[in-house]
Design a protein around this motif. Structure first.
Motif, PDB file in Angstrom:
ATOM      1  N   ALA A 137       0.768  -1.229  -0.133  1.00  0.00           N
ATOM      2  CA  ALA A 137      -0.046  -0.069   0.015  1.00  0.00           C
ATOM      3  C   ALA A 137       0.879   1.165  -0.202  1.00  0.00           C
ATOM      4  O   ALA A 137       1.991   1.236   0.247  1.00  0.00           O
ATOM      5  CB  ALA A 137      -0.860  -0.177   1.154  1.00  0.00           C
ATOM      6  N   ASN A 138       0.155   2.390  -0.230  1.00  0.00           N
ATOM      7  CA  ASN A 138       0.971   3.789  -0.467  1.00  0.00           C
ATOM      8  C   ASN A 138       2.019   3.744  -1.584  1.00  0.00           C
ATOM      9  O   ASN A 138       3.243   4.065  -1.195  1.00  0.00           O
ATOM     10  CB  ASN A 138       1.702   4.258   0.864  1.00  0.00           C
ATOM     11  N   ALA A 139       1.750   2.990  -2.478  1.00  0.00           N
ATOM     12  CA  ALA A 139       2.795   2.732  -3.618  1.00  0.00           C
ATOM     13  C   ALA A 139       3.217   4.086  -4.028  1.00  0.00           C
ATOM     14  O   ALA A 139       2.425   5.103  -4.486  1.00  0.00           O
ATOM     15  CB  ALA A 139       2.207   1.923  -4.678  1.00  0.00           C
ATOM     16  N   ASN A 140       4.271   4.206  -4.598  1.00  0.00           N
ATOM     17  CA  ASN A 140       5.045   5.250  -5.379  1.00  0.00           C
ATOM     18  C   ASN A 140       5.916   4.735  -6.290  1.00  0.00           C
ATOM     19  O   ASN A 140       6.159   3.614  -6.337  1.00  0.00           O
ATOM     20  CB  ASN A 140       5.783   6.264  -4.175  1.00  0.00           C
ATOM     21  N   LEU A 141       6.483   5.800  -6.970  1.00  0.00           N
ATOM     22  CA  LEU A 141       7.263   5.346  -8.272  1.00  0.00           C
ATOM     23  C   LEU A 141       8.544   4.493  -7.852  1.00  0.00           C
ATOM     24  O   LEU A 141       8.782   3.519  -8.466  1.00  0.00           O
ATOM     25  CB  LEU A 141       7.688   6.461  -9.024  1.00  0.00           C
ATOM     26  N   PRO A 142       9.292   4.833  -6.796  1.00  0.00           N
ATOM     27  CA  PRO A 142      10.614   4.018  -6.401  1.00  0.00           C
ATOM     28  C   PRO A 142      10.137   2.823  -6.150  1.00  0.00           C
ATOM     29  O   PRO A 142      10.817   1.737  -6.096  1.00  0.00           O
ATOM     30  CB  PRO A 142      11.134   4.906  -5.312  1.00  0.00           C
ATOM     31  N   LEU A 143       8.969   2.576  -5.340  1.00  0.00           N
ATOM     32  CA  LEU A 143       8.560   1.157  -5.028  1.00  0.00           C
ATOM     33  C   LEU A 143       8.250   0.293  -5.876  1.00  0.00           C
ATOM     34  O   LEU A 143       8.986  -0.830  -6.105  1.00  0.00           O
ATOM     35  CB  LEU A 143       7.382   1.372  -3.704  1.00  0.00           C
ATOM     36  N   VAL A 144       7.367   0.880  -6.796  1.00  0.00           N
ATOM     37  CA  VAL A 144       7.121  -0.023  -7.929  1.00  0.00           C
ATOM     38  C   VAL A 144       8.124  -0.603  -8.854  1.00  0.00           C
ATOM     39  O   VAL A 144       8.349  -1.715  -9.405  1.00  0.00           O
ATOM     40  CB  VAL A 144       6.027   0.818  -8.837  1.00  0.00           C
ATOM     41  N   LEU A 145       9.156   0.646  -9.148  1.00  0.00           N
ATOM     42  CA  LEU A 145      10.336   0.329 -10.004  1.00  0.00           C
ATOM     43  C   LEU A 145      11.251  -0.480  -9.185  1.00  0.00           C
ATOM     44  O   LEU A 145      11.668  -1.631  -9.719  1.00  0.00           O
ATOM     45  CB  LEU A 145      10.808   1.885 -10.160  1.00  0.00           C
ATOM     46  N   SER A 153       6.579  14.706   9.733  1.00  0.00           N
ATOM     47  CA  SER A 153       5.496  13.918  10.224  1.00  0.00           C
ATOM     48  C   SER A 153       4.557  13.300   9.116  1.00  0.00           C
ATOM     49  O   SER A 153       4.219  12.002   8.880  1.00  0.00           O
ATOM     50  CB  SER A 153       4.461  14.488  11.261  1.00  0.00           C
ATOM     51  N   MET A 154       4.223  14.094   8.176  1.00  0.00           N
ATOM     52  CA  MET A 154       3.457  13.739   7.050  1.00  0.00           C
ATOM     53  C   MET A 154       4.004  12.522   6.089  1.00  0.00           C
ATOM     54  O   MET A 154       3.348  11.550   5.408  1.00  0.00           O
ATOM     55  CB  MET A 154       2.959  14.891   6.066  1.00  0.00           C
ATOM     56  N   THR A 155       5.254  12.814   5.953  1.00  0.00           N
ATOM     57  CA  THR A 155       6.076  11.805   5.367  1.00  0.00           C
ATOM     58  C   THR A 155       6.038  10.573   5.954  1.00  0.00           C
ATOM     59  O   THR A 155       5.983   9.542   5.161  1.00  0.00           O
ATOM     60  CB  THR A 155       7.288  12.638   4.800  1.00  0.00           C
ATOM     61  N   ALA A 156       6.167  10.700   7.050  1.00  0.00           N
ATOM     62  CA  ALA A 156       6.422   9.129   7.870  1.00  0.00           C
ATOM     63  C   ALA A 156       5.255   8.648   7.605  1.00  0.00           C
ATOM     64  O   ALA A 156       5.084   7.399   7.583  1.00  0.00           O
ATOM     65  CB  ALA A 156       6.792   9.667   9.373  1.00  0.00           C
ATOM     66  N   GLU A 157       3.970   9.630   7.671  1.00  0.00           N
ATOM     67  CA  GLU A 157       2.686   8.942   7.876  1.00  0.00           C
ATOM     68  C   GLU A 157       2.514   8.242   6.578  1.00  0.00           C
ATOM     69  O   GLU A 157       1.701   7.310   6.467  1.00  0.00           O
ATOM     70  CB  GLU A 157       1.488   9.639   8.233  1.00  0.00           C
ATOM     71  N   ALA A 166      10.068  14.565  -2.287  1.00  0.00           N
ATOM     72  CA  ALA A 166      10.482  13.525  -3.429  1.00  0.00           C
ATOM     73  C   ALA A 166       9.466  12.083  -2.905  1.00  0.00           C
ATOM     74  O   ALA A 166       9.058  12.035  -1.907  1.00  0.00           O
ATOM     75  CB  ALA A 166      11.819  13.223  -3.512  1.00  0.00           C
ATOM     76  N   ASN A 167       9.467  11.353  -3.694  1.00  0.00           N
ATOM     77  CA  ASN A 167       9.176   9.890  -3.635  1.00  0.00           C
ATOM     78  C   ASN A 167       7.305  10.112  -3.346  1.00  0.00           C
ATOM     79  O   ASN A 167       6.899   9.114  -2.369  1.00  0.00           O
ATOM     80  CB  ASN A 167       9.652   8.877  -2.357  1.00  0.00           C
ATOM     81  N   ALA A 168       6.951  10.986  -3.909  1.00  0.00           N
ATOM     82  CA  ALA A 168       5.399  11.498  -3.473  1.00  0.00           C
ATOM     83  C   ALA A 168       4.501  10.233  -3.696  1.00  0.00           C
ATOM     84  O   ALA A 168       4.581   9.479  -4.768  1.00  0.00           O
ATOM     85  CB  ALA A 168       4.937  12.588  -4.473  1.00  0.00           C
ATOM     86  N   ASN A 169       3.535  10.127  -2.924  1.00  0.00           N
ATOM     87  CA  ASN A 169       2.222   9.017  -3.346  1.00  0.00           C
ATOM     88  C   ASN A 169       1.022   9.614  -2.751  1.00  0.00           C
ATOM     89  O   ASN A 169       1.179  10.887  -2.151  1.00  0.00           O
ATOM     90  CB  ASN A 169       2.711   7.803  -2.416  1.00  0.00           C
ATOM     91  N   LEU A 170       0.015   9.032  -2.943  1.00  0.00           N
ATOM     92  CA  LEU A 170      -1.287   9.621  -2.793  1.00  0.00           C
ATOM     93  C   LEU A 170      -1.587  10.105  -1.272  1.00  0.00           C
ATOM     94  O   LEU A 170      -1.997  11.094  -1.006  1.00  0.00           O
ATOM     95  CB  LEU A 170      -2.419   8.569  -3.117  1.00  0.00           C
ATOM     96  N   PRO A 171      -1.316   9.110  -0.179  1.00  0.00           N
ATOM     97  CA  PRO A 171      -1.461   9.774   1.110  1.00  0.00           C
ATOM     98  C   PRO A 171      -0.505  10.771   1.381  1.00  0.00           C
ATOM     99  O   PRO A 171      -1.021  11.681   2.212  1.00  0.00           O
ATOM    100  CB  PRO A 171      -1.069   8.574   1.917  1.00  0.00           C
ATOM    101  N   LEU A 172       0.538  11.110   0.817  1.00  0.00           N
ATOM    102  CA  LEU A 172       1.342  12.225   0.929  1.00  0.00           C
ATOM    103  C   LEU A 172       0.808  13.522   0.475  1.00  0.00           C
ATOM    104  O   LEU A 172       0.386  14.492   1.012  1.00  0.00           O
ATOM    105  CB  LEU A 172       2.859  12.251   0.315  1.00  0.00           C
TER     106      LEU A 172
END
Lengths: 144, 144
Positions: free
Chosen positions: A91-99, B116-120, B91-97
């Motif tokens: 969950a909370n996937a982002n580009l570096p994770l998928v790649l 805190s927001m990046t950690a969550e 960087a490494n943005a995802n939807l929850p961020l």
């Protein structure tokens, strides 16, 4: 071990990810995608089709957009219902994770090596060196 | 304090994110996007336009797809070049961020509250309770 990948998201995030993976690694075709809630169509059959297509000697990885979100919950429920134990949900996937997962040289994916990949993909605040400070440091370097 | 948001990515990840934000929070219109490398067009002017549009009494947040990737490097370089100190790059943005920052009730964004927001928003492996085990636990609950 052969792997199969799916990304499921609210909206076009999943197909957007596919496009990025394609530009960066030419592997967009290896990532199946579900852009949920773009139409009223139920996306559950797309999840079950992915799971049914997955052979026992393969590993499946399903990336979702948001931990605890409806897409993530639906995916997790369908994986449990399928009884398959060769599927990981991230969950909370982002580009570096998928790649990172798609390019991972690991022969077999495990909770341990996936934990390393999720840690490496953590979102982060980029430290921006102010232009002035950089110049001052360069001058200092030149001096010594 | 008023905030402005931009997401920049390789490929259509940024516009995919915008679509997801719109579905989940109706705020896609508040997130400007750069889908880089989809055409040969230089995307630098889109970054500088965002920075020039940002007023001194506002805060800007630029989300990028991949720490150290070319889009992230270009964004960081342009922010430094602009001399603006009211811009954060994540960087490494995802939807929850992205959602977390856009919906954050913080009056002023700081390195601390963004940390805190990046950690969550950290990517994670979803623990899947096998159907059998869940049933067993339910039976145990019923019994006690």
């Amino acid at each position: 071990m052969q792997r199969k990948y799916l990304m499921a998201s609210h909206g076009h995030l999943a197909s957007g990810m596919q496009s990025s993976i394609n530009i960066l690694a030419g592997k967009g075709g290896e990532l199946k995608v579900i852009d949920a809630y773009v139409t009223d169509e139920d996306y559950t059959p797309q999840i079950t089709a992915f799971l049914e297509d997955l052979q026992d000697d393969e590993q499946g990885v399903i990336f979702t957009d948001f931990y605890g979100g409806s897409v993530n919950q639906k995916v997790a429920a369908e994986v449990v219902k399928s009884g398959k134990t060769n599927v990981f949900v991230l969950a909370n996937a982002n580009l570096p994770l998928v790649l990172g997962v798609m390019l991972s040289p690991e022969e077999v994916l495990t909770a341990d090596n996936l934990a390393s990949m999720t840690a490496e993909a953590a979102p982060q605040l980029v430290q921006l060196a102010p232009a002035k400070q950089e110049t001052a440091e360069e001058e200092l370097d030149d001096f010594f």
